[in-house]
Design an enzyme around this catalytic site. Structure first.
Site, PDB file in Angstrom:
ATOM      1  N   TYR A   1      -6.051 -10.740  -8.004  1.00 13.08           N
ATOM      2  CA  TYR A   1      -7.571 -10.247  -8.273  1.00 13.08           C
ATOM      3  C   TYR A   1      -8.422 -11.657  -8.632  1.00 13.08           C
ATOM      4  CZ  TYR A   1      -5.253  -5.830  -9.385  1.00 13.08           C
ATOM      5  OH  TYR A   1      -4.728  -4.628  -9.395  1.00 13.08           O
TER       6      TYR A   1
ATOM      7  N   GLN B   1      -7.602  -4.400   2.202  1.00 14.39           N
ATOM      8  CA  GLN B   1      -7.764  -3.341   1.076  1.00 14.39           C
ATOM      9  C   GLN B   1      -8.472  -3.944   0.154  1.00 14.39           C
ATOM     10  OE1 GLN B   1      -6.218  -0.555   1.396  1.00 14.39           O
ATOM     11  NE2 GLN B   1      -6.582   0.602  -0.632  1.00 14.39           N
TER      12      GLN B   1
ATOM     13  N   ASP C   1     -10.988   1.473  -3.454  1.00  9.69           N
ATOM     14  CA  ASP C   1      -9.860   1.194  -3.027  1.00  9.69           C
ATOM     15  C   ASP C   1      -9.415   1.648  -1.833  1.00  9.69           C
ATOM     16  OD1 ASP C   1      -6.839   0.658  -3.447  1.00  9.69           O
ATOM     17  OD2 ASP C   1      -6.463   2.157  -4.815  1.00  9.69           O
TER      18      ASP C   1
ATOM     19  N   GLU D   1      -6.709  -7.722  -0.372  1.00 15.86           N
ATOM     20  CA  GLU D   1      -5.229  -7.561   0.273  1.00 15.86           C
ATOM     21  C   GLU D   1      -5.311  -7.180   1.369  1.00 15.86           C
ATOM     22  OE1 GLU D   1      -3.476  -4.179  -2.045  1.00 15.86           O
ATOM     23  OE2 GLU D   1      -5.212  -4.198  -3.183  1.00 15.86           O
TER      24      GLU D   1
ATOM     25  N   HIS E   1       3.539   0.262  -2.833  1.00 14.07           N
ATOM     26  CA  HIS E   1       3.868  -1.061  -2.880  1.00 14.07           C
ATOM     27  C   HIS E   1       5.139  -1.411  -2.858  1.00 14.07           C
ATOM     28  CE1 HIS E   1      -0.266  -2.016  -2.850  1.00 14.07           C
ATOM     29  NE2 HIS E   1      -0.636  -2.164  -4.249  1.00 14.07           N
TER      30      HIS E   1
ATOM     31  N   ASN F   1       0.859  -1.186  -0.073  1.00  9.39           N
ATOM     32  CA  ASN F   1       0.230   0.138   0.061  1.00  9.39           C
ATOM     33  C   ASN F   1       0.828   1.223  -0.057  1.00  9.39           C
ATOM     34  OD1 ASN F   1      -2.252   1.605   0.223  1.00  9.39           O
ATOM     35  ND2 ASN F   1      -3.478  -0.032   0.925  1.00  9.39           N
ATOM     36  N   ARG F   2       0.462   2.221   0.443  1.00 10.76           N
ATOM     37  CA  ARG F   2       0.931   3.787   0.294  1.00 10.76           C
ATOM     38  C   ARG F   2       1.715   4.124   1.441  1.00 10.76           C
ATOM     39  NH1 ARG F   2      -4.067   3.084  -2.410  1.00 10.76           N
ATOM     40  NH2 ARG F   2      -3.816   3.516  -4.512  1.00 10.76           N
TER      41      ARG F   2
ATOM     42  N   HIS G   1      -1.511  -9.858  -3.968  1.00  5.88           N
ATOM     43  CA  HIS G   1      -2.302  -8.900  -4.655  1.00  5.88           C
ATOM     44  C   HIS G   1      -2.974  -9.646  -5.834  1.00  5.88           C
ATOM     45  CE1 HIS G   1      -3.504  -5.150  -6.486  1.00  5.88           C
ATOM     46  NE2 HIS G   1      -2.932  -4.515  -5.617  1.00  5.88           N
TER      47      HIS G   1
END
Length: 316
Positions: A177, A267, A229, A280, A104, A78-79, A175
């Site tokens: 999907y 997430q 998100d 996530e 990431h 993440n950030r 991660h």
């Protein structure tokens, strides 16, 4: 379980694919980026199909790295706001690869590294590497591993472990999907009574906001829309063992992905442009700059350990 050559990087480094099979589930894991390349499970009629978004060839991952398809993400998932954080009185500058923020793990995070691999059982593979001091700006030499195991019944368990020789921050996730094959819309249930609201750059404001009465309330299963998100704050918090926190259901195929984790957050990301939902499991975004969030600092003598289990079911 088998291992096979999947491709080679431009410098000649080989990338292998490990194939795990158990109780009707097939999972393929790459040594490049720790990527879950594919997951095959049956639908309600017993037809096998892939439920993880990925590529059939290595070139796809090299040419399209941005979505982090199936990747093992770190050193910090993440950030991190402004691409910097302070630890023990020192500021560490990171790559700003997500607008003004670090995303990431930076420009070449764990998702773009080739990992060593070894079988740990007839149904598991352990990936490992050493992240050197200063890699992508992060302090400390970190020895890290991720063990992928198919448990009895076919559930995919991913267990992470890391140790360091100097204070640092660690936040690891997968991660993948999930695209369940029925065309949607999916239904999501998540035991999360709050979210961490974010600014325009995806950075938490610091507020822990209750989901009641909002579009973020998935405490009872309901249709999952787009435009998400966001980090959901799990009711259970950090736990020593993985606890079930939710599920993603596709009424069209009958497939269900259940999620259990030791982590305090998930997430939920619904991307534009393709069918898939990322779940996530992780600590919260920008935690190195938010001491009020669950702790992400790892010090010498400590062990970072977390686990997430994705289970697969069918529903009539």
């Amino acid at each position: 379980m088998t291992a096979e050559l999947f491709g080679t990087l431009d410098d000649g480094t080989p990338v292998h694919r490990w194939v795990l099979e158990r109780d009707g589930v097939v999972v393929r894991v790459l040594t490049y980026g720790g990527i879950v390349q594919s997951v095959e499970v049956p639908d309600r009629d017993g037809r096998m199909g892939g439920v993880a978004v990925g590529f059939d060839q290595l070139a796809g991952y090299l040419e399209c790295p941005g979505p982090y398809f199936g990747a093992l993400v770190g050193r910090y998932a993440n950030r991190i706001a402004g691409g910097a954080f302070r630890l023990d009185g020192r500021t560490y500058a990171l790559a700003r690869n997500g607008g003004p923020n670090s995303l990431h793990g930076g420009e070449r995070g764990f998702d773009k590294r080739v990992w060593g691999a070894e079988a740990v059982s007839s149904h598991g593979v352990r990936l490992s590497r050493v992240s050197p001091d200063g890699e992508e700006g992060f302090p400390g030499r970190v020895e890290v591993s991720a063990t992928y195991t198919l448990e009895e019944g076919g559930a995919l368990r991913i267990a992470y472990r890391a140790v360091t020789d100097a204070p640092t921050v660690v936040n690891l996730t997968n991660h993948t999907y999930w695209s369940l094959g029925g065309g949607g819309p999916y239904e999501l249930r998540l035991a999360a009574g709050a979210v961490t609201p974010v600014d325009g750059g995806g950075i938490p404001t610091g507020e822990i906001r209750a989901v009641a009465g909002s579009r973020f309330d998935f405490r009872e299963a309901r249709v999952l829309g787009g435009g998400l998100d966001h980090n959901f704050v799990l009711d259970k918090g950090v736990t020593g063992e993985a606890e079930v926190v939710g599920e993603l259901y596709d009424p069209g195929s009958g497939r269900v992905v259940t999620v259990a984790t030791t982590e305090p957050g998930v997430q939920v990301y619904t991307p534009d442009g393709f069918d898939g939902v990322a779940l996530e499991t992780q600590h919260f975004p920008d935690s190195p700059n938010r001491p009020e969030f669950p702790r992400v600092v790892l010090r010498p003598g400590e062990v970072f350990a977390s686990a997430t289990v994705y289970g697969f079911e069918v529903r009539g």
